[in-house]
Design a protein around this motif. Structure first.
Motif, mmCIF file in Angstrom:
data_model
loop_
_atom_site.group_PDB
_atom_site.id
_atom_site.type_symbol
_atom_site.label_atom_id
_atom_site.label_comp_id
_atom_site.label_asym_id
_atom_site.label_seq_id
_atom_site.Cartn_x
_atom_site.Cartn_y
_atom_site.Cartn_z
ATOM 1 N N THR A 149 0.857 -1.193 0.000
ATOM 2 C CA THR A 149 0.000 0.000 0.000
ATOM 3 C C THR A 149 0.891 1.241 0.000
ATOM 4 O O THR A 149 0.765 2.109 -0.857
ATOM 5 N N SER A 150 1.806 1.307 0.974
ATOM 6 C CA SER A 150 2.729 2.450 0.988
ATOM 7 C C SER A 150 4.116 1.951 1.387
ATOM 8 O O SER A 150 4.273 0.786 1.774
ATOM 9 N N GLU A 151 5.104 2.822 1.330
ATOM 10 C CA GLU A 151 6.472 2.415 1.670
ATOM 11 C C GLU A 151 6.579 1.919 3.105
ATOM 12 O O GLU A 151 7.498 1.188 3.447
ATOM 13 N N ARG A 152 5.620 2.302 3.962
ATOM 14 C CA ARG A 152 5.630 1.841 5.356
ATOM 15 C C ARG A 152 5.448 0.321 5.452
ATOM 16 O O ARG A 152 5.746 -0.294 6.459
ATOM 17 N N ALA A 173 3.528 0.584 -5.270
ATOM 18 C CA ALA A 173 2.720 0.920 -4.089
ATOM 19 C C ALA A 173 1.456 1.632 -4.558
ATOM 20 O O ALA A 173 1.501 2.444 -5.493
ATOM 21 N N LYS A 175 -0.667 3.535 -2.535
ATOM 22 C CA LYS A 175 -0.854 4.869 -1.935
ATOM 23 C C LYS A 175 0.451 5.327 -1.271
ATOM 24 O O LYS A 175 0.507 5.502 -0.054
ATOM 25 N N PRO A 176 1.496 5.519 -2.057
ATOM 26 C CA PRO A 176 2.781 5.915 -1.459
ATOM 27 C C PRO A 176 2.823 7.420 -1.198
ATOM 28 O O PRO A 176 1.947 8.157 -1.636
ATOM 29 N N SER A 177 3.890 7.847 -0.525
ATOM 30 C CA SER A 177 4.115 9.288 -0.349
ATOM 31 C C SER A 177 4.653 9.854 -1.667
ATOM 32 O O SER A 177 5.032 9.084 -2.570
ATOM 33 N N TRP A 180 8.083 8.486 -3.072
ATOM 34 C CA TRP A 180 8.238 7.090 -3.557
ATOM 35 C C TRP A 180 8.815 7.086 -4.971
ATOM 36 O O TRP A 180 8.202 7.647 -5.901
ATOM 37 N N VAL A 184 3.638 3.383 -9.201
ATOM 38 C CA VAL A 184 2.465 3.629 -8.357
ATOM 39 C C VAL A 184 1.281 2.901 -8.983
ATOM 40 O O VAL A 184 1.045 2.988 -10.187
#
Ligand code: FAD
Ligand code: FES
Length: 272
Positions: A149-152, A173, A175-177, A180, A184
């Motif tokens: 979903t995101s880099e987290r 990802a 929903k990255p920041s 990223w 996407v």
């Protein structure tokens, strides 16, 4: 007869924070004989827990060629995994297993491999990657898709540079920041960007929704159902084919899986 429920204490040698909610645990059985005898195939899992508290199934994610220790990556989801996350180096986990059937690596030895891991499902892919890095084959190349979903949610990110020396790794990802640097979208979008190798076997692990859309793309590529291997997660209790908690049709995920070739389970209602 060996009691399949017997658990063995394993000491935590190392804890590595992998993502916002997942830790990688390096474990060594306290009894050297148990450690020496512990062998597994990529895709198999163990049941790990604490006496008097609870236990749960976790994919083994270290190299199957490593005999001195084993690794599991645990995402904090509820009571048991929260308790595991409170443990420190030197504490013990009770381990039973390995259980189930993993990926048929011998059968796939002369094929290229496309590994597809979604979120926490990527854990089991690390074993295949580490085995390949330890014993690369001139007859085989690896393409790896890892969707989050995101880099987290990325796992094993500090290993990517080393992996990239021998495998093609593609990250995406949804929903990255803004920072990223990779693709996407959803993991299936990678099929529009990457030319999939010829003579490929597919190993996948992720949520059912990922399977539905990934299978459509694999079908379009003409990859036969018999060359697609999916790892399943179901709620488990015994992990040895007794309690029936993990049934998919007439199969038990714990005993007959967790890895199934797609042709075996595609006609079972509710399997995917
Ligand atoms: C074959 C197999 C391999 C697994 N490998 C890993 C792994 O490598 N790393 C990892 O972190 N987790 C893995 N899991 C999931 C892990 O077993 C559960 O998250 C864990 O047992 C939850 O225990 P808990 O008491 O902390 O949470 P619970 O209180 O039991 O559950 C917390 C939340 O997680 C959900 N949940 C629990 N079990 C599952 C499951 N099997 N599938 C989907 N959702 C579930 C529950 O519905 C609930 O919403 C695997 C599961 C299976 C069946
Ligand atoms: S978990 Fe008991 S039969 Fe699979």
């Amino acid at each position: 007869m060996k009691n399949p429920y017997l658990t063995y204490p394993a000491k935590i040698l190392r804890i590595q924070k992998e993502s916002s909610d997942s830790n990688l645990y390096t474990l060594k059985f306290e009894d050297p004989k148990v450690q020496k005898a512990f062998r597994f195939n990529p895709g198999q899992f163990v049941v790990a827990g604490l006496v008097g508290f609870g236990e749960g199934p976790f994919d083994i994610c270290s190299s199957s060629l490593e005999t001195g220790s084993l690794e599991i990556c645990v995402r904090q989801a509820g009571a048991v995994t929260k308790r595991i996350h409170q443990l420190k180096i030197g504490d013990r986990l009770q381990i039973r297993g390995p259980y189930g059937h993993g990926f048929p690596m011998n059968k796939l030895a002369n094929r290229n491999l496309l590994l597809i891991g979604g979120g926490c499902g990527f854990v089991t892919m690390r074993t295949v990657i580490l085995d390949y890095l330890k014993k690369p084959s001139a007859k085989q190349k690896l393409q790896v898709f890892f969707g989050v979903t995101s880099e987290r949610d990325l796992l094993f990110a500090n290993e990517f540079d080393n992996w990239r020396k021998k495998i093609d790794l593609y990250l995406i990802a949804s929903k990255p920041s803004a920072a990223w640097p990779h693709q996407v979208g959803l993991i299936t979008n990678l099929f529009d960007k990457v030319k999939i190798m010829e003579k490929v076997g597919v190993l996948a692990c992720g949520p059912p929704i990922m399977y539905r859309f990934t299978l459509e793309r694999l079908k379009k590529l003409g990859i036969p159902d018999t060359d697609i291997y999916l790892s399943f997660e179901r709620r488990m209790d015994c992990a040895v084919g007794v309690c029936q908690h993990c049934a998919i049709g007439s199969f038990y995920v714990c005993k007959d899986g967790p890895v199934f070739s797609y042709d075996k389970i595609k006609d079972i209602p509710g399997a995917i």
